[in-house]
Design an enzyme around this catalytic site. Sequence first.
Site, PDB file in Angstrom:
ATOM      1  N   ASP A 235      -9.131  29.269  -1.578  1.00 31.03           N
ATOM      2  CA  ASP A 235      -8.125  30.334  -1.693  1.00 31.03           C
ATOM      3  C   ASP A 235      -8.683  31.661  -1.199  1.00 31.03           C
ATOM      4  OD1 ASP A 235      -6.072  28.808  -2.669  1.00 31.03           O
ATOM      5  OD2 ASP A 235      -6.391  29.330  -4.774  1.00 31.03           O
TER       6      ASP A 235
ATOM      7  N   GLU B  44      -7.025  25.485   4.021  1.00 29.26           N
ATOM      8  CA  GLU B  44      -7.476  24.136   4.389  1.00 29.26           C
ATOM      9  C   GLU B  44      -8.734  24.189   5.258  1.00 29.26           C
ATOM     10  OE1 GLU B  44      -6.392  21.881   2.708  1.00 29.26           O
ATOM     11  OE2 GLU B  44      -4.517  22.721   2.000  1.00 29.26           O
TER      12      GLU B  44
END
Length: 693
Positions: free
Chosen positions: A595, A531
């Site tokens: 990611d 995030e």
Amino acid sequence: MPRISKLFLGITAIFFISCTPFKSAQTDAHKLAGHDPKKPDGYNEIDLEAINKAVDPCDDFYEYACGNWIKNFKLPDDKPSYGKSFNVITDRNLEVNKQLLEAFAAGKTPVPAKYSQKLAEYYSACMDTDSIERDAPKIAGEYLDKIQKSTFADLPQLMATLRLIRASALFTVYASPNPKDSNSMIAEFFQSGMGLEEKAYYVNPENEKTRKKYLEHITKMFVIAGVDSANAEKHAQLVLKIETQLARESLSRSQVFDPSVTTNLTSLAAVKQTFKEASFNLEEYVKALGLNLEGQKINVTAPKYIETVVTVLKTTSFDDLKIYLQWQFLNQSAARLNKAFRDENWAFYEGYMRGAKAQSQRWEVCVGSVDGALGEALGEAFVNKTFGAEGKRRVLEMVNTIYSAFEANLTSLDWLDSETRTKAAEKLHKFITKMGYPDTYRNYDDLKLTHNFLKNEFNVSANEVRFDLEKIGKPVDKSQWGMSPSTVNAYYSSSWNEIVFPAGILQTPFFGLNFSDAANYGAIGSVIGHEISHGFDSGGSQFDGNGNLVDWWTKSSAANFKEKSQCIVNQYGQYKVGNGTPIDGDLTKTENIADNGGLKIAYLAYERAAKEKVKEVIQGYNGHQRFFLSFAQSWCGKSTPEYADTHAKTNEHADAKYRVIGSLVNLPAFANAFSCKEGSKMAPVAKDRCTLW
């Protein structure tokens, strides 16, 4: 109904949950809070039974970490996709919420809940399928008749009525932060009214079979609504023609996530002038929604699409438009209607498109409906039952360590010049962290509920739409949340420059109070890093620390970023899933960047936190190895080929397997942890690795 949802505050989430989980027997509150006092530290933090030791971890680490679980796990008939961590936790949360709702419905209050009566009314009405079978056809018929009896002059009011029940046709409008001034909320016009999930389904030759199935589906839905089969077929052809015309100028999914494409600030006067060509009274539509947009900035996310809407309005007879509007009502309301509509809706969107074999149990559907309708009311009860203060403190401690690791890592990035590096650090310092649940829950006092489920659904829809639209023209309220507390997910908002973690995800196996740092940083830590990294992906990097669309990059650093991002696009575009469908590297770019960055930063933070404990062996693996096993096992998943194909075409997240492999092959620390030789499948030579953050 289709699963394209409106963008909310530039949110990018860790996971796209597309199915409701099956019942779980485990509802112990300690486990839901990530803690089981009966188990010693480190117990079962890695699922040893999931590991396939017949596979070399340097050849295929996903198969090594998850292979036995994938082999032995049988997909439930109603779940075309299932994740070992996400869905297991969702199972628990669903069961907890079910128990709460059943208690409220029985007049009991096991935990404090301000709106227990409204929750009970909504859940009970949803569960009363006999009443739905009796009432829904009549109410649906009234909406269809209203459309049929309308004139072109009624169209603005009619479209506003559909918008209020969340059945938008042609286009939709909602509140969004001004991309250039994130402290103010403005109206945003967005594409809507297409039943297939991506424009490629309408225009690409390889999707002809899906278009034929869609035509059959539309025909069946009109027949259920009382249209004779011959006319139903004609209706379907007409709907597909209009939707295809719209789709040709619609934004693709990848374009939707590019703020440089979707930011087109203008005025109401300019948009009114565009619609005037079709004699459509936009001002009347706006007023019917309770809005006054005079003198305010408006953002039109897809100007060419709006021009196409005008063309459709000019060139399509109103009798044909009414058929299109009736379809939008049926399609976007189907899951809320009587069984015949629900069954056909499921058969196309879940059966054909995703390969599901059975529908979810009614209680699962109803718990999900309550969460969607009264998410913070139910969430307050969920938090009171399950969430622990110590878990929140521990995760916040991890967040701060990961922030520090991200900032320290900036100095090692030789592709960033000093000016851009300083700006990146400034943005990082302005990040906001929200954890667990809102400081102040939503007020639902004005929401009127009855025992009529469809009326409740429409009342809730109108309440939610008005709650959203009332924000336009007002200062941004950054205390609000974009997910309910029991949601198993997390997100980053570029407009608010915040990362948000609902209580729902802060549980085993993602997080355990008794787990080692290796397990926690590998699982929830990589989510936190993911995030944070969204603030610096190809979309988030276009916003500054205040949430404004500002170019803070030097030309040289921007060029380097573009080159390195393209490397990731090319890498993931080589992966294939399902029946051989390639992952769309452009569509999944932002998530793949997050990611990769998230895993690397979580690993660096883990080394900071664990120090000498990285050498500690638990369950036969040292700390470095457990970090990567925990990360990989958090993504163990299984899906039908149909689901994988649809996901690859429509979703911004890569398939779970390649979220693991794609990140690990770019991180030398993984190869070191498992002694992989350079040149092996999981340890490519340096020139073949893609590194960004």
